[in-house]
Enzyme design. Structure first.
Site, mmCIF file in Angstrom:
data_model
loop_
_atom_site.group_PDB
_atom_site.id
_atom_site.type_symbol
_atom_site.label_atom_id
_atom_site.label_comp_id
_atom_site.label_asym_id
_atom_site.label_seq_id
_atom_site.Cartn_x
_atom_site.Cartn_y
_atom_site.Cartn_z
ATOM 1 N N GLU A 112 0.830 -1.228 0.000
ATOM 2 C CA GLU A 112 0.000 0.000 0.000
ATOM 3 C C GLU A 112 0.853 1.263 0.000
ATOM 4 O O GLU A 112 0.569 2.213 0.731
ATOM 5 C CB GLU A 112 -0.934 -0.002 1.221
ATOM 6 C CG GLU A 112 -1.925 -1.146 1.234
ATOM 7 C CD GLU A 112 -2.967 -1.034 2.345
ATOM 8 O OE1 GLU A 112 -2.869 -0.133 3.196
ATOM 9 O OE2 GLU A 112 -3.901 -1.865 2.351
ATOM 10 N N GLU A 159 -6.057 -8.338 0.173
ATOM 11 C CA GLU A 159 -6.618 -8.307 1.531
ATOM 12 C C GLU A 159 -8.099 -8.007 1.430
ATOM 13 O O GLU A 159 -8.504 -7.092 0.705
ATOM 14 C CB GLU A 159 -6.027 -7.169 2.388
ATOM 15 C CG GLU A 159 -4.628 -7.356 2.898
ATOM 16 C CD GLU A 159 -4.186 -6.197 3.809
ATOM 17 O OE1 GLU A 159 -5.017 -5.343 4.175
ATOM 18 O OE2 GLU A 159 -2.988 -6.157 4.133
#
Ligand SMILES: *[C@@H]1O[C@H](CO)[C@@H](O)[C@H](O)[C@H]1NC(C)=O
Ligand SMILES: *[C@@H]1O[C@H](CO)[C@@H](O)[C@H](O)[C@H]1NC(C)=O
Ligand SMILES: *[C@@H]1O[C@H](CO)[C@@H](O)[C@H](O)[C@H]1NC(C)=O
Ligand SMILES: *[C@@H]1O[C@H](CO)[C@@H](O)[C@H](O)[C@H]1NC(C)=O
Ligand SMILES: *[C@@H]1O[C@H](CO)[C@@H](O)[C@H](O)[C@H]1NC(C)=O
Ligand SMILES: *[C@@H]1O[C@H](CO)[C@@H](O)[C@H](O)[C@H]1NC(C)=O
Ligand SMILES: *[C@@H]1O[C@H](CO)[C@@H](O)[C@H](O)[C@H]1NC(C)=O
Length: 466
Positions: free
Chosen positions: A117, A265
């Site tokens: 991220e 995720e």
């Protein structure tokens, strides 16, 4: 010749489809001081019937334990080392040689993430990392070839905030600071190397931030709510599909309508703080069971924009991790408690029908809490740590701790826990709206019981109807 060519391409297509797994993986995060050993974790992961495991760091003991299993493995290059590798092939080679070569092929490493991220951080150093990402991915891929690690795909994980708009899904667009300078070359790389665009996608957050506009059932893949995108005409029956399609539309706008999508995720928290809602065991079980059933369905379901296309999915997370900061939900994403007991029954093959699962307690926090909440100190907390936390809380804001000065209304009783409770309550009242949490590394918790006494009034946070 023509027939042979056709057959050849048919085989190619068949092979490409077979290679993409409908089986479900689990994120093995290790931010806990009470987690089972790698060896015991392997048994627990096997009991969950997971097909793959994703790691956030190349932990040697875990990679070694994984070599004794059939699990496919995804490993990650930490964000901090991306920039150095970007300008130095030797460093890329060394990273691969140190962290992957000793374990491959016995450990079935199949994916290597370059960073986690990284586009969700905004400092100067972070921005440098954005632009160093693609060069690093290229160097790493080159190193993998050099070392003959041929089955490993290279990717990076993105959070939903890489999008500037995601609603309606057809309006999905990458952020303007990323689209042309970073996303386009990233997509080019992913397309050329037949890798995936990996997205971390959490309907839980979108649902709770848009309460009550988005229905609860829509977020949990149940019920009959439908939404039709007015531009694309596509009809959605759940929030996750909507979020995934917004990414697909954003990719298409940059000219990459076919880059494959994988979920690195997703999940639902099994518990949280009083000022959070919808985080409970029952919802987590419903979300993850329905998610897994959808993603393992045969034939593949896909999303409205890509019907029938497999989306490899990795659930977050294996364990509740007690060393994560932030709000209470952060420490409660696990399928398992740290002692290895299941938080709720789950079968990651998706084969178990709902009626075979034991029923779960009815949730009491599916609606936002309304009323006053105080942030207070945990009884029996480590005195040294508590002293440090009070110092920190009192140094924030204006007059945060005036009341516990010798002249203040809350000076008595003269006890560290009592003073700490006041300091935490006062801090949280001032800073909750700007992201301050009531946690202090486990020294503080939220309560609906007013700790005020005599003339000492504790500051509180009041949650009212939005
Ligand atoms: C990157 O390289 C610089 C200069 O060699 C070094 O000081 C720094 O520690 C390196 N950073 C990391 C994360 O390895
Ligand atoms: C690349 O990294 C290696 C290993 O740290 C170092 O010896 C070498 O000097 C670096 N090369 C450049 C051009 O910085
Ligand atoms: C589409 O996204 C833009 C921003 O990129 C936003 O201004 C606009 O309101 C969105 N359209 C709709 C219908 O929500
Ligand atoms: C890459 O892009 C080309 C051209 O759009 C497309 O035909 C192909 O399917 C893409 N491949 C992958 C793996 O994304
Ligand atoms: C494991 O931990 C959970 C949560 O703390 C607890 O409810 C459960 O009883 C424990 N199980 C065992 C076998 O100790
Ligand atoms: C108490 O906290 C201090 C400072 O955070 C730490 O160094 C110490 O190890 C802790 N003591 C115990 C018993 O946990
Ligand atoms: C504290 O007071 C100063 C001066 O009035 C103000 O600029 C600052 O924003 C205040 N800080 C907080 C956290 O309220």
């Amino acid at each position: 010749m023509g027939l042979l060519l056709t057959l050849f391409f048919l085989c190619l297509v068949a092979f490409t489809n077979a290679e993409i797994s409908t089986k479900i993986g689990v994120n093995y995060g290790t931010l806990g001081d009470n987690l089972p050993s790698p060896a015991r974790s392997m048994k627990l992961i096997k009991n969950l019937k997971a097909h793959s495991v994703k790691l956030y760091e190349p932990v040697p003991a875990i990679l070694k334990a994984l070599s004794k299993t059939n699990l496919e493995v995804a490993v990650m290059i930490p964000n901090q080392v991306i920039s150095n590798i970007s300008s130095n092939q030797t460093l890329a080679d060394e990273w691969v040689k140190t962290n992957l070569v000793p374990f491959y092929p016995k450990t079935k490493i199949r994916t290597l993430f370059v960073g986690n991220e990284i586009f969700s951080f905004y400092g100067d150093q972070d921005k440098k990392t954005w632009f160093d990402l693609i060069p690093t991915m290229r160097r790493i891929r080159y190193s993998l070839k050099t070392h003959n690690l041929r089955k490993i795909k290279v990717g990076t994980t993105c959070a939903m905030d890489v999008l500037q708009s995601s609603f309606p899904p057809s309006n999905g667009t990458f952020r303007s600071d990323l689209a042309l300078p970073v996303m386009k070359p990233l997509l080019q790389f992913l397309n050329k190397t037949k890798s995936f665009f990996f997205i971390d996608s959490y309907p839980f957050f979108v649902w709770s931030e848009n309460y009550p506009k988005i229905s609860f059932d829509y977020a949990l893949f149940q019920g009959s709510t439908k939404y039709t995108d007015p531009v694309s005409g596509l009809t959605y029956t759940n929030l996750l599909d909507q979020m995934l399609d917004s990414v697909i539309f954003a990719m298409a706008k940059l000219g990459f309508k076919d880059v494959r999508l994988a979920i690195s995720e997703t999940g639902w928290p099994n518990s949280g703080d009083i000022d959070q809602f919808g985080a409970n065991t029952q919802n987590a079980a419903i979300y993850n069971r329905n998610l897994i059933r959808k993603m393992t369905a045969k034939p593949a379901v896909g999303t409205p924009a890509r019907p029938g296309v497999v989306i490899p999915t990795t659930v977050f997370a294996l364990y509740n991790e007690n060393q994560k900061g932030g709000p209470g939900t952060e420490r409660h994403w696990g399928l398992l408690f740290p002692n290895g007991t299941a938080v709720y029954e789950i079968d990651m093959t998706g084969d178990t029908p709902d009626y075979e699962y034991k029923s779960l307690p009815t949730p009491t926090n599916n609606q936002p809490y309304r009323g006053k909440i105080w942030c207070v100190a945990v009884q029996g907390a480590n005195v040294t740590a508590l002293g440090g936390a009070v110092k920190y809380a009192c140094s924030q804001g204006n007059g945060t701790c005036d009341a516990i000065e010798p002249t203040g209304h809350c000076y008595e009783p003269i006890s560290l826990v009592s003073h700490a409770s006041y300091a935490f309550a006062s801090y949280w009242m001032q800073f909750r709206s700007s992201g301050g949490t009531c946690y202090f590394n486990g020294l503080a918790y939220q309560t609906t019981r007013d700790p005020s006494h005599g003339s000492c009034k504790f500051p509180s946070v009041t949650l009212s109807v939005v």
